[in-house]
Design a protein around this motif. Sequence first.
Motif, short mmCIF file in Angstrom:
data_model
loop_
_atom_site.label_atom_id
_atom_site.label_comp_id
_atom_site.label_asym_id
_atom_site.label_seq_id
_atom_site.Cartn_x
_atom_site.Cartn_y
_atom_site.Cartn_z
N LEU A 1 0.83 -1.19 0.00
CA LEU A 1 0.00 0.00 0.00
C LEU A 1 0.88 1.25 0.00
O LEU A 1 1.88 1.31 0.71
CB LEU A 1 -0.91 0.03 1.23
CG LEU A 1 -2.06 -0.97 1.27
CD1 LEU A 1 -2.99 -0.63 2.43
CD2 LEU A 1 -2.82 -1.01 -0.02
N CYS A 2 0.46 2.24 -0.77
CA CYS A 2 1.15 3.53 -0.81
C CYS A 2 0.12 4.64 -0.70
O CYS A 2 -1.00 4.53 -1.21
CB CYS A 2 1.93 3.69 -2.11
SG CYS A 2 3.29 2.51 -2.30
N ALA A 3 0.49 5.71 -0.02
CA ALA A 3 -0.39 6.85 0.16
C ALA A 3 0.01 7.98 -0.78
O ALA A 3 1.20 8.19 -1.06
CB ALA A 3 -0.34 7.34 1.60
N ILE A 4 -0.99 8.71 -1.26
CA ILE A 4 -0.78 9.88 -2.10
C ILE A 4 -1.63 11.01 -1.52
O ILE A 4 -2.86 10.89 -1.44
CB ILE A 4 -1.21 9.63 -3.55
CG1 ILE A 4 -0.51 8.39 -4.13
CG2 ILE A 4 -0.94 10.85 -4.41
CD1 ILE A 4 -1.09 7.92 -5.45
N GLY B 1 -5.00 1.27 -14.64
CA GLY B 1 -4.93 -0.10 -14.17
C GLY B 1 -4.50 -0.27 -12.73
O GLY B 1 -4.29 -1.40 -12.28
N TYR B 2 -4.38 0.82 -11.97
CA TYR B 2 -3.96 0.71 -10.57
C TYR B 2 -5.15 0.32 -9.68
O TYR B 2 -6.30 0.69 -9.94
CB TYR B 2 -3.36 2.02 -10.08
CG TYR B 2 -2.00 2.30 -10.68
CD1 TYR B 2 -0.86 1.69 -10.16
CD2 TYR B 2 -1.86 3.13 -11.79
CE1 TYR B 2 0.39 1.92 -10.72
CE2 TYR B 2 -0.61 3.37 -12.36
CZ TYR B 2 0.51 2.75 -11.82
OH TYR B 2 1.74 2.97 -12.38
N VAL B 3 -4.85 -0.45 -8.62
CA VAL B 3 -5.86 -0.89 -7.66
C VAL B 3 -5.93 0.14 -6.54
O VAL B 3 -4.97 0.34 -5.81
CB VAL B 3 -5.52 -2.28 -7.09
CG1 VAL B 3 -6.54 -2.68 -6.02
CG2 VAL B 3 -5.47 -3.32 -8.20
N MET B 4 -7.08 0.80 -6.39
CA MET B 4 -7.26 1.77 -5.32
C MET B 4 -7.77 1.05 -4.08
O MET B 4 -8.67 0.23 -4.15
CB MET B 4 -8.24 2.86 -5.76
CG MET B 4 -7.88 3.54 -7.07
SD MET B 4 -6.18 4.17 -7.13
CE MET B 4 -6.25 5.46 -5.86
N GLN C 1 -5.11 5.84 -1.37
CA GLN C 1 -4.25 4.67 -1.17
C GLN C 1 -4.30 3.82 -2.43
O GLN C 1 -5.37 3.49 -2.95
CB GLN C 1 -4.70 3.85 0.03
CG GLN C 1 -4.39 4.51 1.36
CD GLN C 1 -4.57 3.57 2.52
OE1 GLN C 1 -4.91 2.40 2.35
NE2 GLN C 1 -4.34 4.07 3.72
N VAL C 2 -3.13 3.48 -2.92
CA VAL C 2 -3.00 2.64 -4.10
C VAL C 2 -2.24 1.38 -3.72
O VAL C 2 -1.31 1.43 -2.91
CB VAL C 2 -2.30 3.41 -5.25
CG1 VAL C 2 -0.90 3.82 -4.85
CG2 VAL C 2 -2.27 2.58 -6.53
N ALA C 3 -2.66 0.23 -4.25
CA ALA C 3 -2.03 -1.05 -3.94
C ALA C 3 -1.19 -1.49 -5.13
O ALA C 3 -1.69 -1.59 -6.25
CB ALA C 3 -3.09 -2.10 -3.61
N LEU C 4 0.08 -1.77 -4.86
CA LEU C 4 1.03 -2.11 -5.92
C LEU C 4 1.68 -3.46 -5.63
O LEU C 4 1.73 -3.91 -4.48
CB LEU C 4 2.13 -1.05 -6.00
CG LEU C 4 1.68 0.40 -6.18
CD1 LEU C 4 2.86 1.33 -5.98
CD2 LEU C 4 1.05 0.60 -7.54
N ALA C 5 2.19 -4.08 -6.67
CA ALA C 5 3.00 -5.28 -6.47
C ALA C 5 4.16 -4.95 -5.54
O ALA C 5 4.73 -3.86 -5.60
CB ALA C 5 3.51 -5.79 -7.81
N ALA C 6 4.49 -5.90 -4.67
CA ALA C 6 5.49 -5.63 -3.63
C ALA C 6 6.91 -5.80 -4.16
O ALA C 6 7.68 -6.65 -3.70
CB ALA C 6 5.25 -6.55 -2.43
N ASP C 7 7.28 -4.97 -5.14
CA ASP C 7 8.65 -4.97 -5.64
C ASP C 7 9.04 -3.56 -6.05
O ASP C 7 8.18 -2.71 -6.33
CB ASP C 7 8.83 -5.96 -6.79
CG ASP C 7 7.95 -5.63 -8.00
OD1 ASP C 7 8.18 -4.59 -8.63
OD2 ASP C 7 7.03 -6.41 -8.29
N PRO D 1 5.23 4.80 0.63
CA PRO D 1 4.98 3.39 0.96
C PRO D 1 4.53 3.23 2.41
O PRO D 1 5.08 3.85 3.32
CB PRO D 1 6.34 2.73 0.72
CG PRO D 1 7.04 3.63 -0.25
CD PRO D 1 6.62 5.02 0.16
N LEU D 2 3.52 2.38 2.63
CA LEU D 2 2.95 2.17 3.96
C LEU D 2 3.20 0.77 4.51
O LEU D 2 3.08 0.57 5.70
CB LEU D 2 1.44 2.42 3.92
CG LEU D 2 0.97 3.82 3.50
CD1 LEU D 2 -0.55 3.85 3.42
CD2 LEU D 2 1.47 4.87 4.48
#
Length: 229
Positions: A153-156, A174-177, A190-196, A219-220
């Motif tokens: 999870l990342c915050a904007i 295509g980002y997962v909110m 908050q956006v969810a990204l692949a963990a890399d 990053p959270l």
Amino acid sequence: MENEDDSRATTYTTLASGPDFRHELEVRRSRFITVLRRSPDEETARSLVADLRREFHDARHHCSAFVIGPDRMIQRSSDDGEPSGTAGIPILEALLKRESTPGVTDLSDVSVVVVRYFGGILLGAGGLVRAYSESVSAAMDLAPLVERRRLRLCAINVLHEEAGRLENELRSSGYVMAGTGYGPRHTTLQVALAADEEAISEARSRLASLTAGSAELEPLGTQWVDVPR
């Protein structure tokens, strides 16, 4: 927020959040009422049995099974008075063998109870196995499913007046909110990204392009997130 755990899995399939899903099948006058519940722990799974015993108190059998955890380490089943091996195990196997995509069996965090009303005709051991298995498979064919991924999870933080536009553009890309928060002057997306790191780097570049460099990605930590199928 959940942190990284000892699970080796990074994705699995489960029921969508919401009310219990129900489906009924009749086999030679016997009623098989299948109820599915999303169950992240044993307490939730066992509560389904208790709830249905109260609701269908006049039924002969409340047979059940559940599978829990990203790696499906917790598995239980009960015949509840049916001949040994004719109900609980077929229900459990219907869950474990369910293919979310061809060749992939990863269904988890699901509990099932099949309530049976005897119709006066004996089905025999083989008939019971088929009936319980088919009742669960038929319910799973119709139940709403989601993919559950372990994502970062990342915050904007953006001004309120910019939040709607940015969220729509991120979704379109295509980002997962994964959530929205509101402060005195800013909205936190908050956006969810692949963990890399590659995914983080690409998201930072995309965010800079969408906001002319005025917003940053914070990053959270990692968390399991539902992603529509």
